[in-house]
Enzyme design. Sequence first.
Site, PDB file in Angstrom:
ATOM      1  N   SER A   1      -9.776  -0.147   7.542  1.00 36.59           N
ATOM      2  CA  SER A   1      -9.240   0.045   6.204  1.00 36.59           C
ATOM      3  C   SER A   1      -8.747  -1.191   5.485  1.00 36.59           C
ATOM      4  O   SER A   1      -8.541  -1.144   4.277  1.00 36.59           O
ATOM      5  CB  SER A   1      -8.114   1.085   6.232  1.00 36.59           C
ATOM      6  OG  SER A   1      -8.629   2.371   6.456  1.00 36.59           O
TER       7      SER A   1
ATOM      8  N   LYS B   1       0.839  -1.200   0.000  1.00 39.53           N
ATOM      9  CA  LYS B   1       0.000   0.000   0.000  1.00 39.53           C
ATOM     10  C   LYS B   1       0.873   1.249   0.000  1.00 39.53           C
ATOM     11  O   LYS B   1       1.898   1.307   0.688  1.00 39.53           O
ATOM     12  CB  LYS B   1      -0.910  -0.008   1.236  1.00 39.53           C
ATOM     13  CG  LYS B   1      -1.913   1.152   1.293  1.00 39.53           C
ATOM     14  CD  LYS B   1      -2.791   1.028   2.529  1.00 39.53           C
ATOM     15  CE  LYS B   1      -3.800   2.166   2.616  1.00 39.53           C
ATOM     16  NZ  LYS B   1      -4.655   2.061   3.818  1.00 39.53           N
TER      17      LYS B   1
ATOM     18  N   SER C   1      -9.553   2.262   3.489  1.00 39.83           N
ATOM     19  CA  SER C   1      -8.649   2.992   2.619  1.00 39.83           C
ATOM     20  C   SER C   1      -7.684   2.100   1.834  1.00 39.83           C
ATOM     21  O   SER C   1      -6.990   2.576   0.926  1.00 39.83           O
ATOM     22  CB  SER C   1      -7.812   3.982   3.436  1.00 39.83           C
ATOM     23  OG  SER C   1      -6.973   3.304   4.360  1.00 39.83           O
TER      24      SER C   1
END
Length: 499
Positions: free
Chosen positions: A194, A88, A170
């Site tokens: 997330s 990420k 997210s």
Amino acid sequence: MTAGHISTSSDTCGLSALELAAAYRDGSLSPVEAAEEVLAAIDRVNPQLNAVCLVDAEGARTAARAAEARIQEGQARGPLDGVPATIKDIFLTDGLPTFRGSRLLADAEGAADRSRYTEDAPATSATLEAGCVVVGKTTTPEFAWKGVTDSPLMGATRNPHDPALTPGGSSGGAAAAVAAGLGPLAVGTDGGGSVRIPASFTGTVALKPTYGVVPMFPSSPFGTLAHAGPMTRTVADTAAYMDALVRPDSRDWSAMPPSATVRAPGGYLEAAQEGAAPADAPLAGLRVAYSPDLGYGHNATDVEREVEGAVRALAELGAQVEQVDLGLSDPVDAFHVLWFEGAAAVLHPFGEDAVEHVDPSLRDALSRYNGYSAQDYLDAVAVRMALGKRFGALHESYDVLVTPTMPNAPFAVGSDVPPGWHSPDWTSWTPYTYIFNMTQQPALTLPCGVTDAGLPVGVQLVGPRFSDQLLVRVGAALERPLAGRVPRPRVHACSPGTP
């Protein structure tokens, strides 16, 4: 491909991490071939999804060749050596920029110079040391602040099950990449749901470990709400990745030593294998509390139907299941104090006018949630402590708490909330995730079915702190009867007709 090899672009990208590792061992597939197919799949599929924001083809090929040599020499680093993975774009990565979805970072002088990036976050270094082949970095909303994945810098990420819909966030880029076959492993962050929100929306598996089990550096502006965790397509892959991620890193003073958190002698993978082993009642004696709403949530009827099916499956596996009425009040106000103080702190180093240059919805949220006092912060901490006490008492009677992961299905991409929603806040439609960031408990989500529209539904397993391996064992057992309930996404590297 060489003669006799099983891999083709129509099947390799659908293999799990452990299936890839088995193919490497028997010689039917090589890490170099797998990496090339994932890179080709990113070229084909990512334009539709915007899951991967940066591709490192050269680095991936170098890592794949090194992994292939180790495996051929009988020196594999472990079960994930040579397996494609993504990071990420929140985690520092040596040689690759980390923009965190923000123009504040991407537009800075010299931002494109890869030589200036010289440090790995703990999750990044652990992934590399396991021998994984990092093919790139995945999209995130700006500074990972909300439950969907779009930003002025990177645009919107789309759900492989329906590109008109959000994958959540997210860690939405990570979830979309895993679901679409762009590598079976991804690592994400979870400060309020997330990894679990997008896993539920994309039909994948994710674990938010107990706080401190996976080291974090630099420390998150969201403080002790923030966790790092694996995102995969199977519970066994999650377990194998956890065995790699749980390692000491002196840069995180709050991290727990692995000796204090890893209970099963063979680690997480052994726990998953124990849960998945054929048995008449593999969960006999397990005490399960089922709460459909925690006392304050509201679910779509088809979501609750699928979660109740998973709860029945737990009982059929031998667990003692009892529906409980927790009667909790929504702790969202306390969460907002902790969360938006962190979001404001992110922007502080960029100057007083930084808020004028970020995601407009972040700017609007900060205008609603600001000016908190030290007393407000202490009151929010007191709410956390009371919740921890409440769930601690619950787990004296029950080993695992089961809830829906999400109360609703994925909604239109480009919006922070479902259409016609009563609130502009992402927390208003994620009632079952952020509460367990406040208590720091481990929470595992896995797919359990589909809505009437055919969209994925996730079930969430929550345990007391440091029961991460128990959740993996239970999840692996539950995964067997739930297998096949969520079909392959429409947009997938292995799907015929996918561009």
